[in-house]
Enzyme design. Structure first.
Site, PDB file in Angstrom:
ATOM      1  N   GLU A 100      -4.994  -4.816  -7.689  1.00 41.22           N
ATOM      2  CA  GLU A 100      -4.514  -3.470  -8.041  1.00 41.22           C
ATOM      3  C   GLU A 100      -5.639  -2.691  -8.717  1.00 41.22           C
ATOM      4  OE1 GLU A 100      -2.832  -1.079  -7.511  1.00 41.22           O
ATOM      5  OE2 GLU A 100      -0.917  -1.040  -8.583  1.00 41.22           O
ATOM      6  N   ASP A 101      -5.616  -1.388  -8.554  1.00 43.50           N
ATOM      7  CA  ASP A 101      -6.644  -0.552  -9.196  1.00 43.50           C
ATOM      8  C   ASP A 101      -6.332  -0.338 -10.674  1.00 43.50           C
ATOM      9  OD1 ASP A 101      -4.386   0.976  -8.591  1.00 43.50           O
ATOM     10  OD2 ASP A 101      -5.497   2.657  -7.734  1.00 43.50           O
ATOM     11  N   ASP A 104      -0.147   1.255 -14.876  1.00 43.62           N
ATOM     12  CA  ASP A 104       0.261   2.310 -15.797  1.00 43.62           C
ATOM     13  C   ASP A 104       1.644   1.908 -16.335  1.00 43.62           C
ATOM     14  OD1 ASP A 104      -0.194   4.994 -16.850  1.00 43.62           O
ATOM     15  OD2 ASP A 104       1.319   5.689 -15.447  1.00 43.62           O
ATOM     16  N   GLY A 106       3.658   0.050 -14.654  1.00 43.74           N
ATOM     17  CA  GLY A 106       3.911  -1.286 -14.123  1.00 43.74           C
ATOM     18  C   GLY A 106       5.106  -1.341 -13.187  1.00 43.74           C
ATOM     19  N   LEU A 109       4.112  -2.152  -9.402  1.00 40.62           N
ATOM     20  CA  LEU A 109       3.640  -3.522  -9.245  1.00 40.62           C
ATOM     21  C   LEU A 109       4.758  -4.544  -9.440  1.00 40.62           C
ATOM     22  CD1 LEU A 109       1.093  -5.025  -8.667  1.00 40.62           C
ATOM     23  CD2 LEU A 109       0.559  -4.969 -11.102  1.00 40.62           C
TER      24      LEU A 109
HETATM   25  P1  IMP Z   1       2.660   2.334 -12.205  1.00 38.05           P
HETATM   26  O1  IMP Z   1       3.776   1.934 -11.328  1.00 38.05           O
HETATM   27  O2  IMP Z   1       3.057   3.435 -13.155  1.00 38.05           O
HETATM   28  O3  IMP Z   1       2.004   1.191 -12.931  1.00 38.05           O
HETATM   29  O4  IMP Z   1       1.621   3.030 -11.248  1.00 38.05           O
HETATM   30  C1  IMP Z   1       0.451   2.432 -10.882  1.00 38.05           C
HETATM   31  C2  IMP Z   1      -0.205   3.258  -9.823  1.00 38.05           C
HETATM   32  O5  IMP Z   1      -0.200   4.651 -10.169  1.00 38.05           O
HETATM   33  C3  IMP Z   1      -1.668   2.872  -9.737  1.00 38.05           C
HETATM   34  O6  IMP Z   1      -1.858   1.844  -8.804  1.00 38.05           O
HETATM   35  C4  IMP Z   1      -2.309   4.168  -9.318  1.00 38.05           C
HETATM   36  O7  IMP Z   1      -2.264   4.286  -7.919  1.00 38.05           O
HETATM   37  C5  IMP Z   1      -1.445   5.232  -9.974  1.00 38.05           C
HETATM   38  N1  IMP Z   1      -2.005   5.604 -11.278  1.00 38.05           N
HETATM   39  C6  IMP Z   1      -1.641   5.188 -12.515  1.00 38.05           C
HETATM   40  N2  IMP Z   1      -2.402   5.715 -13.472  1.00 38.05           N
HETATM   41  C7  IMP Z   1      -3.302   6.506 -12.844  1.00 38.05           C
HETATM   42  C8  IMP Z   1      -4.413   7.309 -13.298  1.00 38.05           C
HETATM   43  O8  IMP Z   1      -4.758   7.409 -14.498  1.00 38.05           O
HETATM   44  N3  IMP Z   1      -5.100   7.969 -12.331  1.00 38.05           N
HETATM   45  C9  IMP Z   1      -4.777   7.887 -11.011  1.00 38.05           C
HETATM   46  N4  IMP Z   1      -3.782   7.137 -10.543  1.00 38.05           N
HETATM   47  C10 IMP Z   1      -3.043   6.443 -11.449  1.00 38.05           C
HETATM   48 MG    MG Z   2      -2.349   1.669  -6.942  1.00 39.09          MG
END
Ligand code: IMP
Ligand code: MG
Length: 175
Positions: A100-101, A104, A106, A109
């Site tokens: 994963e990149d 945030d 989560g 994921l």
């Molecule tokens: P989560 O489900 O909120 O953890 O989202 C994770 C996904 O949102 C990451 O894999 C990114 O693709 C995107 N994301 C989360 N934070 C950022 C950020 O700071 N910049 C750009 N994309 C983000």
């Molecule tokens: Mg992502």
């Protein structure tokens, strides 16, 4: 044609920082998976730059596959998982490492992880280049974290804002 202006972003992780981070992660993963057939699953699109560097830094035989899922609209997570591209390979009885990149909330994921676990992998772990622990909403076990950062919106090294900035070789913030 007028070329688009190159953006000036405040650097968060330089190219050197990224190289060091990827090398450190690769050393830990290589030690843990010695003599194991490993399947890397990259979550598109954001992880493709990190995954290609990580795979080569691992310096061991691996297989790769990709999936694309989103729960994001613009800058905010909508919470609902939408699978845009599923896996080509089966993860049944495979040793799987999700790449994963950035994590945030989560939410994305943890839903992907639950879905893959239903297929019965031999093992399933997660590596993320970047973690924003302050924003976590879902409790998802992440074995390998490259760097923790505060609550910033970042772009570059594969990571986008509305599909822009992925091409940047470093990570910066547009805040
Ligand atoms: P989560 O489900 O909120 O953890 O989202 C994770 C996904 O949102 C990451 O894999 C990114 O693709 C995107 N994301 C989360 N934070 C950022 C950020 O700071 N910049 C750009 N994309 C983000
Ligand atoms: Mg992502």
């Amino acid at each position: 044609m007028i070329a688009a202006m190159k953006p000036e972003l405040r650097p968060v992780l330089t190219e050197d920082d990224l190289r060091r981070t990827v090398t450190d992660l690769a050393e830990r993963i290589r030690a843990d998976y010695a003599d194991t057939d490993l399947l890397l699953i990259g979550l598109l699109k954001g992880s493709f730059v990190f995954m290609s560097d990580l795979m080569r830094a691992l310096d061991m035989p691996v297989e790769v596959d990709f999936m694309s899922a989103t729960s994001y609209v613009g800058r905010e997570s909508s919470g609902e998982l939408v699978i845009l591209k599923g896996l080509n390979e089966s993860v049944h009885q495979r040793h799987v490492l999700i790449v994963e990149d950035i994590i945030d909330t989560g939410l994305t994921l943890s839903r992907i992880r639950e879905r893959l676990l239903l297929e019965g992998p031999a093992s399933l772990e997660i590596v993320t280049l970047i973690d924003k622990p302050a924003r976590r909403q879902a409790d998802v076990p992440v074995k390998y974290v490259g760097r923790e950062i505060p609550d910033l919106f970042i772009v570059g090294y594969g990571i986008d804002f509305d599909q822009k900035y992925r091409w940047l070789p470093y990570i910066g913030t547009i805040d």
